[in-house]
Design a protein around this motif. Structure first.
Motif, short mmCIF file in Angstrom:
data_model
loop_
_atom_site.label_atom_id
_atom_site.label_comp_id
_atom_site.label_asym_id
_atom_site.label_seq_id
_atom_site.Cartn_x
_atom_site.Cartn_y
_atom_site.Cartn_z
N VAL B 83 45.88 51.54 43.48
CA VAL B 83 44.84 51.11 42.53
C VAL B 83 44.72 49.59 42.53
O VAL B 83 43.61 49.05 42.48
N HIS B 84 45.85 48.89 42.62
CA HIS B 84 45.77 47.42 42.63
C HIS B 84 45.01 46.94 43.87
O HIS B 84 44.16 46.05 43.76
N GLU B 85 45.31 47.51 45.02
CA GLU B 85 44.58 47.09 46.23
C GLU B 85 43.08 47.39 46.08
O GLU B 85 42.24 46.59 46.51
N HIS B 86 42.76 48.52 45.47
CA HIS B 86 41.34 48.83 45.22
C HIS B 86 40.71 47.80 44.28
O HIS B 86 39.57 47.33 44.51
N ALA B 87 41.44 47.40 43.24
CA ALA B 87 40.92 46.39 42.31
C ALA B 87 40.71 45.05 43.02
O ALA B 87 39.69 44.38 42.81
N VAL B 88 41.67 44.66 43.87
CA VAL B 88 41.53 43.40 44.62
C VAL B 88 40.32 43.47 45.54
O VAL B 88 39.52 42.52 45.62
N GLU B 89 40.16 44.59 46.23
CA GLU B 89 39.01 44.73 47.14
C GLU B 89 37.69 44.73 46.35
O GLU B 89 36.69 44.18 46.82
N THR B 90 37.70 45.31 45.16
CA THR B 90 36.47 45.35 44.36
C THR B 90 36.08 43.96 43.87
O THR B 90 34.92 43.56 43.97
N ILE B 91 37.04 43.20 43.38
CA ILE B 91 36.70 41.84 42.92
C ILE B 91 36.37 40.94 44.11
O ILE B 91 35.53 40.04 44.01
N ALA B 92 36.98 41.25 45.27
CA ALA B 92 36.68 40.46 46.47
C ALA B 92 35.23 40.65 46.91
O ALA B 92 34.66 39.81 47.59
N ASP B 93 34.64 41.77 46.50
CA ASP B 93 33.28 42.11 46.89
C ASP B 93 32.28 41.76 45.79
O ASP B 93 31.12 42.17 45.84
N ALA B 94 32.72 41.01 44.77
CA ALA B 94 31.88 40.79 43.58
C ALA B 94 31.16 39.45 43.58
O ALA B 94 30.52 39.09 42.60
N GLY B 95 31.28 38.68 44.68
CA GLY B 95 30.50 37.45 44.79
C GLY B 95 31.25 36.17 44.49
O GLY B 95 30.67 35.08 44.60
N PHE B 96 32.52 36.25 44.10
CA PHE B 96 33.32 35.03 43.89
C PHE B 96 33.80 34.50 45.25
O PHE B 96 34.31 35.27 46.06
N PRO B 97 33.71 33.18 45.48
CA PRO B 97 34.25 32.65 46.74
C PRO B 97 35.79 32.68 46.77
O PRO B 97 36.39 32.70 47.84
N ALA B 98 36.42 32.69 45.59
CA ALA B 98 37.88 32.82 45.52
C ALA B 98 38.21 33.86 44.46
O ALA B 98 37.52 33.98 43.45
N ILE B 99 39.26 34.64 44.73
CA ILE B 99 39.72 35.64 43.77
C ILE B 99 41.23 35.48 43.59
O ILE B 99 41.90 34.88 44.44
N ALA B 100 41.75 35.99 42.49
CA ALA B 100 43.18 35.81 42.22
C ALA B 100 43.69 36.98 41.40
O ALA B 100 42.91 37.70 40.76
N ASP B 101 45.00 37.14 41.42
CA ASP B 101 45.63 38.09 40.50
C ASP B 101 46.93 37.49 39.97
O ASP B 101 47.29 36.37 40.34
N GLY B 102 47.60 38.23 39.11
CA GLY B 102 48.81 37.71 38.46
C GLY B 102 50.10 38.22 39.06
O GLY B 102 51.14 38.19 38.40
N THR B 103 50.07 38.68 40.32
CA THR B 103 51.31 39.20 40.92
C THR B 103 52.34 38.08 41.03
O THR B 103 52.02 36.93 41.30
N ARG B 104 53.60 38.47 40.80
CA ARG B 104 54.70 37.50 40.72
C ARG B 104 55.70 37.71 41.84
O ARG B 104 55.82 38.82 42.37
N ARG B 105 56.47 36.68 42.14
CA ARG B 105 57.45 36.78 43.23
C ARG B 105 58.39 37.95 43.04
O ARG B 105 58.73 38.65 44.01
N ASP B 106 58.84 38.20 41.81
CA ASP B 106 59.88 39.19 41.60
C ASP B 106 59.35 40.60 41.30
O ASP B 106 60.13 41.50 41.02
N PHE B 124 36.28 40.19 53.38
CA PHE B 124 35.32 39.89 52.32
C PHE B 124 34.88 38.42 52.30
O PHE B 124 34.05 38.04 51.48
N GLY B 125 35.45 37.60 53.18
CA GLY B 125 35.04 36.20 53.23
C GLY B 125 35.38 35.42 51.96
O GLY B 125 34.59 34.60 51.49
N VAL B 126 36.55 35.71 51.38
CA VAL B 126 36.98 35.03 50.15
C VAL B 126 38.35 34.39 50.39
O VAL B 126 39.01 34.69 51.38
N ASP B 127 38.73 33.49 49.50
CA ASP B 127 40.14 33.08 49.41
C ASP B 127 40.82 33.99 48.40
O ASP B 127 40.34 34.13 47.27
N TYR B 128 41.94 34.60 48.79
CA TYR B 128 42.75 35.39 47.86
C TYR B 128 43.93 34.52 47.41
O TYR B 128 44.68 34.01 48.25
#
Lengths: 196, 196
Positions: B83-106, B124-128
């Motif tokens: 589901v997280h990968e789907h959410a990342v792909e969905t926001i990546a396709d939403a028109g933002f040149p950069a996208i981000a999430d709150g995943t942490r090292r640990d 998707f041509g974005v910066d993640y």
């Protein structure tokens, strides 16, 4: 909280410091084996971005071992990784509650993976931060372009405050300039000369 | 540059936004399957920290498949990751040149490793960006403590704007509350109610 950032005067470690700046009291820390003068370019870059500057001493026997390893390997990767881990452990032992470096997501070397990071944190009682490890190359290039003034050129022409400069100098002394040219692929270096 | 940050209203995604704020024009983006009202708590938290807010729609068939997978597995990890990968792909396709999430090292889950990050960027041509991926748990806790006001409580009591809330609701509907309690280990959730 104070944070010591391993500092080469280049764009990556400077950008790492800028990411941390709103959250930590940042000190830029150039680590030196005492082989070449890397302190002066580190201090100059730190002054150019208006952040505090310190130096720490690395163990010259690590540089010797790394140079022999790189010459044997014919490539610098393993030696550089060993020296980077030594530099991280040295700054971790220097009294800062948090330490950081400029390693990036897309770097092959040096890297500090999660287990190494946690080991450093446990052994030295610090937070280890890699603020650029969640940024890809394009994002970093864009942020550098927006926030820093940078001079670029071949490794030999740009005075850097990094251990690569010292390892090259030591290798040149012990194995000659030709060995340095064989072992270290020529790549463009950057030196920060101010903020935008 | 505009950056859309996947937003749950919790401390991690809010802190991720704060790290990016000096460098990007940040919009907090709550992704929803339309199963439970996760938009209202997301909007409330976004207003509490004074950042822009949008929503994007996720594909409900992904939620169905994830719930069946989690029930079969007896644990949520694989379903949450999908589901997280789907959410990342969905926001990546939403028109933002950069996208981000709150995943942490640990974090064990969800994670976006380098190859997935580069694949998202290429397709998707974005910066993640994963601004917290270079920070350990202790550092994040300290930064949250300094910069955010947070309410904490058990998952069922804290209204969150995340897909876990929706997956729990769907599982409850289809398999009963006992299955939800079996599959999802009870853990403390956080909800951001302001800045410090």
């Amino acid at each position: 909280m104070r944070c010591g950032v391993l500092y080469s005067g280049g764009k990556d470690s400077t950008l790492a410091a800028l990411v941390l700046e709103p959250f930590y009291e940042v000190t830029l820390v150039t680590a030196t084996f005492g082989i070449a003068d890397v302190v002066a370019p580190g201090r100059r870059a730190a002054e150019a971005v208006g952040l505090g500057f310190e130096t720490i001493d690395l163990d010259p026997t690590i540089a010797e071992a790394a140079v022999e390893r790189m010459v044997t390997d014919g490539y610098p990767r393993t030696g550089i990784q060993r020296v980077h881990e030594h530099a991280v452990e040295t700054i971790a032992d220097a009294g800062f509650p948090a330490i950081a470096d400029g390693t990036r997501r897309d770097d092959r070397v040096p890297t500090i993976d999660r287990s190494v990071a946690q080991s450093v944190e446990d052994r030295f009682g610090v937070d280890y931060l890699a603020p650029l490890s969640g940024f890809g190359r394009d994002a970093i290039d864009a942020l550098v372009e927006q926030h820093l003034r940078v001079e670029t050129g071949p490794s030999e022409a740009i005075p850097k405050a990094d251990y690569e400069t010292e390892l090259r100098a030591l290798m040149r002394e012990e194995h000659g300039a030709e060995t340095v040219a064989d072992v270290f692929p020529e790549h463009t270096q950057s030196r920060v000369v101010g903020r935008r």
